[in-house]
Design a protein around this motif. Structure first.
Motif: not given
Length: 819
Positions: A453-458, A782-783, A788-793, A798-804
């Motif tokens: 969904h093009g929602a990965l971290p910068p 996440a590269a 490590g798992p920070w980019a997926s958590l 904080t409020r949810p921001r990830h795609w299910a």
């Protein structure tokens, strides 16, 4: 009353030197057997070929027809053929003779010509005398005349087929690729020298080794290696193909030449019939030698037929595929010989292959064979074998039976566990649970969903950019978003489990429990073999192992081959009890607070072996001066409640309000002799003066939280913290992180600032800072994906921001947090 067929048959035997007897089957059994062997007919397989050859409609040969009449008479007397079957063969031979020769005189003339042309009878005049005797029998009215024979043949037969034709026996018609089966009941007389052939050609010495080879032929055989070579060559340049051939072992050069010829000539690169027809042949062999019950042998053969019917629509397609396989095996192109080699089976009027291939067997029999084959592989250990065999194809020879491992294999497995996994016998089988990494699967699934969904971290972080190739690897995860990532972790676990089984270090029952849990977990996330293998191939493509050839092509081979073990596993599962603990999402997030101070934590820590604990105790004591449970708990709580941040707040923060005093303090210390403690104090004052890495503006509690979580994990591994106490510390760290930071980037700044500020004097400071900054950048972006798992958590609070993700392969957690 004289039977016309028998009497006529007995008359023809006079031409073979027999005394006339109206019943041609009265010879003693032992004598009949000896005479068959004397004629070169050493078993029923050879007899079958001679009968088919005699009735070759394209090349009628009266000499062969007469010889066949003798073979059938001897075979009936020897009980190689049942009486109805022997009579039916005699009738069919008589029909062929009558069709070609209208009278006795024509028949005898044809035999004389054959004798003259081929030297069928040599050295005496017995044949001429036999002809005269036979003519006298007919002309004097003592024998059956040609018209009487015609009337007899025109009468209905008893309905017996030349070949076994009961529904359950028709499977053996496929075995005609090697030797036609004359009688449905297997017997040692079917195969002369069978035990030596099994031993020398197959290294099969008994029932267990036979079953292993049967299942290997079904699930892998020679075709797997050939298919993979052909796929690579099909995509290779001419120069690459030449190098491939040159690099083969000299013993394989002929095989390579044939395969290259098939590739370059556009021949279909398919040869599974080579394996599956041999499976049927070996099943018959097992029944003949007594290692398989007839019903077992039939079910194995039906499995081979089931696979054949899925792949080939008719007999010519089957035979050409087999011929390709035989060509590769023998290292010589035999395709030009297809017509000559298979003419009798494809065109003879008495071929056992007269029925259409697709109409040969009933669906009920095929279904029975499928149940049988799945039952053989019902044990969950076959899941372990299937997954591990991708990396070690030889494991496919371990199916369905217990294999006695040699010392070398056992030592190899033990070496792998000790050197690669640091797993030892004294830890017990439950220690394997640490290699079950559900949190890693959650992380990958989340990254894949976000990537799609093009929602990965910068790609750029406060600590600089990450490597381009690592970004490409991360972004490619979107291609796997439709597939649960459990298989990426589970296949490695399965290989570890197989090595544990081979080591014979652990209780078999405990390993069996783990195998059942593996099966149940995979059945939960994948509905069938094709879905699992497609997922595995996709994840293998986006996450290849460094410096190792990709397994994707091999995985897809298993997806597409109907015989692959994966398609014959028990997909019902035994409930969902995983091989290791599945952390809650909150716990996983709390453990991630340790950041790059430790490697990524993908599962809940468990008490380690004494060997590993010694190393952990040394680290805890050396870095923190902590010894024992109470000391550890006290120090973790100190970090959570006060920590290094208090030292900054009491001893250094006030200087930010009075720069002059700070400068004066630095000058005083610089002007005198400094011990180690004073030197470190000076360095920290200078960092306050310079605002190094934002130490005066950034909340430094992240440094304390990371250390606290790191020590809590160590305490759990040492057994100093029970699960309840461990979770309580995680929850406290989680809550503090939520109170002090707005997200992972802010937390990373705090961690970096604390790491920088509290670092002692060292000449490697800049290198340490650069390494920490690079690691933090990787964790944030996440590269590479598994750093490590920070980019997926979601950061705590904080409020949810990830795609299910599109599947259920995620960690459990609070509804507020879990997407």
């Amino acid at each position: 009353m004289v039977d016309p067929l028998n009497a006529w048959w007995a008359q023809q035997l006079v031409l073979c030197g027999w005394a006339f007897d109206p019943d041609p089957l009265t010879l003693e059994r032992d004598e009949a057997c000896e005479r068959l062997v004397g004629l070169g007919v050493v078993d029923r397989g050879e007899l079958a070929w001679r009968l088919v050859e005699a009735l070759d409609g394209r090349h009628p040969d009266p000499a062969r027809l007469l010889a066949a009449l003798e073979y059938v008479a001897l075979a009936g007397a020897a009980t190689w053929l049942s009486l109805p079957r022997a009579r039916q063969w005699a009738r069919r031979l008589a029909e062929a003779i009558r069709t070609q020769h209208a009278s006795l005189d024509e028949w005898l003339s044809a035999l004389c010509r054959a004798r003259s042309a081929e030297g069928w009878v040599k050295g005496d005049d017995g044949f001429a005398e036999a002809c005269e005797a036979l003519a006298a029998l007919e002309h004097d009215g003592e024998g059956v005349t040609w018209p009487v024979l015609n009337d007899s043949l025109d009468a209905p037969s008893d309905g017996t087929s030349l070949w076994p034709d009961e529904a359950e026996s028709r499977i053996w018609r496929l075995r005609a690729a090697f030797q036609p089966v004359l009688e449905a009941q297997p017997d040692p007389v079917d195969w002369h020298g069978l035990d030596a052939w099994l031993s020398q050609s197959w290294q099969i010495e008994g029932r267990d080794s036979l079953i292993r080879v049967l299942l290997w032929l079904a699930s892998q055989g020679d075709r797997q290696g050939w298919d993979l070579d052909a796929a690579r060559l099909g995509e290779a340049t001419p120069e690459a193909r030449r190098r491939w051939h040159a690099g083969l072992d000299p013993r394989d050069r002929d095989f390579g030449r044939v395969l290259l010829g098939f590739v370059e000539e556009g021949e279909p690169l398919e040869w599974a019939a080579w394996d599956w027809l041999r499976l049927i042949d070996l099943a018959w062999a097992g029944a003949c030698i007594g290692w398989l019950e007839v019903s077992e042998a039939r079910l194995f053969a039906l499995h081979g037929a089931d696979l054949i019917l899925r792949r080939y629509h008719d007999w010519p397609a089957l035979t050409r595929a087999y011929q390709r396989g035989r060509s590769l095996f023998e290292g010589r192109d035999l395709l030009a010989d297809v017509e000559a080699d298979w003419r009798l089976l494809l065109h003879s009027p008495v071929s056992p292959w007269k029925p259409e291939l697709q109409e040969l067997l009933s669906p009920e029999l095929i279904d029975a064979s499928r149940t049988f084959i799945r039952d053989l592989r019902r044990d969950p250990s076959h899941w372990v074998l299937a997954l591990a065999s991708i990396r070690e194809p030889e494991l496919a020879l371990r199916q369905a039976v217990t294999v006695q491992l040699d010392d070398a294999r056992r030592e190899d497995a033990r070496g792998y566990l000790a050197e690669t996994l640091d797993l030892h016998a004294d830890e017990g089988a439950q220690a394997l649970g640490r290699y079950w990494l559900p949190a890693q699967a959650h992380h990958l699934n989340q990254l894949a969903a976000d990537a799609a969904h093009g929602a990965l971290p910068p790609s750029r972080t406060p600590f600089g950019p990450v490597a381009e190739h690592d970004l490409e690897a991360r972004n490619a995860l979107g291609n796997a978003s439709r597939h649960a990532a459990t298989i990426h972790m589970a296949e490695k676990f399965a290989f570890h489990l197989q090595m544990a089984m081979d080591s014979e270090w652990f209780e078999a029952s405990e390993l069996a429990t783990l195998a059942g849990a593996l099966q149940g977990s995979l059945c939960r996330f994948y509905v069938d073999a094709r879905r699992l293998l497609a997922a595995w191939a996709q994840w293998e493509a986006v996450l290849p192992e460094p410096e190792q050839a990709s397994l994707a092509t091999l995985i897809l081979w298993h997806r597409d081959d109907p015989g692959s073990l994966f398609h014959w596993l028990d997909w019902r599962g035994q409930g969902w009890q995983e091989p290791g603990m599945r952390p809650g999402l909150t716990h996983f997030t709390a453990m991630a607070l340790v950041g790059p101070l430790n490697s990524a934590i993908w599962s809940l820590p468990q008490p380690e072996s004494e060997r590993e604990c010694a190393s952990i105790r040394e680290w805890v004591d050396g870095h923190y001066g902590v010894q024992g449970t109470e000391g550890l708990i006290e120090f973790i709580d100190y970090l959570l409640e006060v920590g290094d941040r208090q030292e900054y707040q009491i001893n250094y923060a006030p200087y930010t309000l009075n720069p002059a005093r700070l400068a004066s303090e630095i000058s005083i210390i610089e002007s005198g002799e400094c011990g180690e403690e004073e030197r470190n104090h000076l360095l920290r004052l200078q960092r306050v003066r310079d605002g190094s890495d934002g130490c005066n503006e950034i909340d430094l509690i992240a440094w304390d939280l990371a250390q606290a979580v790191d020590l809590a994990i160590a305490g759990r591994q040492l057994g100093w913290l029970e699960q309840e106490r461990f979770v309580a510390r995680l929850q406290r760290a989680y809550s503090l992180a939520a109170e002090h930071y707005s997200g992972w980037e802010a937390y990373a700044r705090g961690l970096y600032a604390g790491f920088s500020f509290f670092m002692g004097e060292t000449s490697e400071r800049e290198d340490f800072l650069a390494s920490m900054g690079q690691a933090l950048a990787s964790w944030l972006a996440a590269a590479p994906p598994l750093c490590g798992p920070w980019a997926s958590l979601e950061f705590p609070g904080t409020r949810p921001r990830h795609w299910a993700p599109m599947h259920v392969d995620t960690l459990p957690g609070d509804e507020r947090i879990l997407h």
